[in-house]
Design a protein around this motif. Sequence first.
Motif, PDB file in Angstrom:
ATOM      1  N   LYS A 134      79.040  16.610  41.315  1.00  0.00           N
ATOM      2  CA  LYS A 134      78.786  17.929  40.763  1.00  0.00           C
ATOM      3  C   LYS A 134      79.050  18.964  41.846  1.00  0.00           C
ATOM      4  CE  LYS A 134      75.313  16.672  37.381  1.00  0.00           C
ATOM      5  NZ  LYS A 134      73.947  16.927  36.908  1.00  0.00           N
ATOM      6  N   GLN A 135      79.516  20.108  41.428  1.00  0.00           N
ATOM      7  CA  GLN A 135      79.769  21.157  42.395  1.00  0.00           C
ATOM      8  C   GLN A 135      78.438  21.689  42.919  1.00  0.00           C
ATOM      9  OE1 GLN A 135      82.113  24.151  40.502  1.00  0.00           O
ATOM     10  NE2 GLN A 135      83.992  22.970  40.632  1.00  0.00           N
ATOM     11  N   GLN A 136      78.357  21.830  44.227  1.00  0.00           N
ATOM     12  CA  GLN A 136      77.147  22.378  44.809  1.00  0.00           C
ATOM     13  C   GLN A 136      77.144  23.883  44.608  1.00  0.00           C
ATOM     14  OE1 GLN A 136      76.981  21.249  48.867  1.00  0.00           O
ATOM     15  NE2 GLN A 136      76.616  19.083  48.420  1.00  0.00           N
ATOM     16  N   LYS A 137      75.967  24.401  44.308  1.00  0.00           N
ATOM     17  CA  LYS A 137      75.850  25.838  44.105  1.00  0.00           C
ATOM     18  C   LYS A 137      75.816  26.527  45.457  1.00  0.00           C
ATOM     19  CE  LYS A 137      73.542  25.587  39.701  1.00  0.00           C
ATOM     20  NZ  LYS A 137      72.413  26.041  38.895  1.00  0.00           N
ATOM     21  N   VAL A 138      76.623  27.546  45.569  1.00  0.00           N
ATOM     22  CA  VAL A 138      76.694  28.309  46.808  1.00  0.00           C
ATOM     23  C   VAL A 138      75.810  29.541  46.649  1.00  0.00           C
ATOM     24  CG1 VAL A 138      78.210  29.569  48.367  1.00  0.00           C
ATOM     25  CG2 VAL A 138      79.029  27.512  47.228  1.00  0.00           C
ATOM     26  N   ALA A 139      74.959  29.783  47.605  1.00  0.00           N
ATOM     27  CA  ALA A 139      74.060  30.929  47.548  1.00  0.00           C
ATOM     28  C   ALA A 139      74.837  32.205  47.849  1.00  0.00           C
ATOM     29  CB  ALA A 139      72.927  30.757  48.539  1.00  0.00           C
ATOM     30  N   LYS A 140      74.636  33.205  47.003  1.00  0.00           N
ATOM     31  CA  LYS A 140      75.212  34.518  47.229  1.00  0.00           C
ATOM     32  C   LYS A 140      74.130  35.391  47.838  1.00  0.00           C
ATOM     33  CE  LYS A 140      78.309  34.316  43.283  1.00  0.00           C
ATOM     34  NZ  LYS A 140      78.660  34.953  42.008  1.00  0.00           N
ATOM     35  N   LYS A 141      74.495  36.136  48.874  1.00  0.00           N
ATOM     36  CA  LYS A 141      73.527  36.962  49.583  1.00  0.00           C
ATOM     37  C   LYS A 141      73.965  38.418  49.522  1.00  0.00           C
ATOM     38  CE  LYS A 141      71.420  37.521  54.122  1.00  0.00           C
ATOM     39  NZ  LYS A 141      71.390  37.034  55.506  1.00  0.00           N
ATOM     40  N   PHE A 142      73.064  39.278  49.058  1.00  0.00           N
ATOM     41  CA  PHE A 142      73.322  40.706  48.989  1.00  0.00           C
ATOM     42  C   PHE A 142      72.237  41.421  49.779  1.00  0.00           C
ATOM     43  CE2 PHE A 142      75.018  38.823  45.144  1.00  0.00           C
ATOM     44  CZ  PHE A 142      76.310  39.311  45.139  1.00  0.00           C
ATOM     45  N   VAL A 143      72.631  42.467  50.510  1.00  0.00           N
ATOM     46  CA  VAL A 143      71.694  43.227  51.328  1.00  0.00           C
ATOM     47  C   VAL A 143      71.731  44.679  50.878  1.00  0.00           C
ATOM     48  CG1 VAL A 143      71.120  43.986  53.661  1.00  0.00           C
ATOM     49  CG2 VAL A 143      72.015  41.693  53.288  1.00  0.00           C
ATOM     50  N   ILE A 144      70.554  45.251  50.657  1.00  0.00           N
ATOM     51  CA  ILE A 144      70.433  46.673  50.342  1.00  0.00           C
ATOM     52  C   ILE A 144      69.721  47.309  51.528  1.00  0.00           C
ATOM     53  CG2 ILE A 144      69.485  48.389  48.773  1.00  0.00           C
ATOM     54  CD1 ILE A 144      69.583  46.200  46.600  1.00  0.00           C
ATOM     55  N   VAL A 204      66.560  32.862  42.352  1.00  0.00           N
ATOM     56  CA  VAL A 204      66.785  34.153  43.009  1.00  0.00           C
ATOM     57  C   VAL A 204      65.572  34.468  43.868  1.00  0.00           C
ATOM     58  CG1 VAL A 204      67.175  36.619  42.656  1.00  0.00           C
ATOM     59  CG2 VAL A 204      68.192  34.992  41.089  1.00  0.00           C
ATOM     60  N   THR A 205      65.822  34.862  45.109  1.00  0.00           N
ATOM     61  CA  THR A 205      64.739  35.302  45.992  1.00  0.00           C
ATOM     62  C   THR A 205      65.036  36.703  46.484  1.00  0.00           C
ATOM     63  OG1 THR A 205      65.784  34.316  47.932  1.00  0.00           O
ATOM     64  CG2 THR A 205      64.164  32.970  46.774  1.00  0.00           C
ATOM     65  N   VAL A 206      64.003  37.530  46.497  1.00  0.00           N
ATOM     66  CA  VAL A 206      64.107  38.898  46.988  1.00  0.00           C
ATOM     67  C   VAL A 206      63.128  39.026  48.143  1.00  0.00           C
ATOM     68  CG1 VAL A 206      63.856  41.331  46.402  1.00  0.00           C
ATOM     69  CG2 VAL A 206      64.681  39.726  44.680  1.00  0.00           C
ATOM     70  N   SER A 207      63.636  39.413  49.309  1.00  0.00           N
ATOM     71  CA  SER A 207      62.764  39.559  50.481  1.00  0.00           C
ATOM     72  C   SER A 207      63.061  40.873  51.190  1.00  0.00           C
ATOM     73  CB  SER A 207      62.948  38.386  51.439  1.00  0.00           C
ATOM     74  OG  SER A 207      64.275  38.340  51.898  1.00  0.00           O
ATOM     75  N   SER A 227      70.864  34.545  45.738  1.00  0.00           N
ATOM     76  CA  SER A 227      70.947  34.021  44.377  1.00  0.00           C
ATOM     77  C   SER A 227      71.735  32.726  44.343  1.00  0.00           C
ATOM     78  CB  SER A 227      71.610  35.052  43.473  1.00  0.00           C
ATOM     79  OG  SER A 227      71.815  34.517  42.201  1.00  0.00           O
ATOM     80  N   LEU A 228      71.245  31.774  43.578  1.00  0.00           N
ATOM     81  CA  LEU A 228      71.962  30.527  43.325  1.00  0.00           C
ATOM     82  C   LEU A 228      72.613  30.530  41.952  1.00  0.00           C
ATOM     83  CD1 LEU A 228      69.351  28.013  44.753  1.00  0.00           C
ATOM     84  CD2 LEU A 228      71.470  28.753  45.815  1.00  0.00           C
ATOM     85  N   THR A 229      72.436  31.604  41.205  1.00  0.00           N
ATOM     86  CA  THR A 229      72.999  31.704  39.861  1.00  0.00           C
ATOM     87  C   THR A 229      74.070  32.782  39.828  1.00  0.00           C
ATOM     88  OG1 THR A 229      71.404  33.360  39.144  1.00  0.00           O
ATOM     89  CG2 THR A 229      70.794  31.055  38.815  1.00  0.00           C
ATOM     90  N   LYS A 230      74.533  33.053  38.651  1.00  0.00           N
ATOM     91  CA  LYS A 230      75.535  34.091  38.439  1.00  0.00           C
ATOM     92  C   LYS A 230      74.884  35.451  38.713  1.00  0.00           C
ATOM     93  CE  LYS A 230      78.666  35.762  34.898  1.00  0.00           C
ATOM     94  NZ  LYS A 230      79.085  35.605  33.510  1.00  0.00           N
TER      95      LYS A 230
END
Length: 124
Positions: free
Chosen positions: A9-19, A56-59, A69-72
Amino acid sequence: MAPVKSSKKQQKVAKKFVISVVANAENEIVDVAALEKFLVEHIKVEGRTGSLGDLVTVSRDGDKITIVSLTKFSGKYAKYLTKKFLKKNSLRDWIRVVASSRNVYELRFFNLSLSDDEAEEDEE
């Protein structure tokens, strides 16, 4: 001959966004904790708000909010929610959301520099 499908299975790649709240450096205009809470309450995961789970984690770290995020999840969505927060707090007229680099968004003041002619008219 049919192509062989991989059994992995394809491993989910975490997307990281910074505000980054640059407008908040000099004076406390934007409440970073309130922005973090707003994002947690309004981010939709699988069509439902408020159910981030482990996907999804928000810190918050000082004047920066990190969304992993690990999702879309897209940067446009993070920008949209930030703009929605600014509008709700009546700050949208003075602060804008700018993409400073890939996956990094900054809150900056609008540049309201007056030309020389307009500055002279205001002095009179």
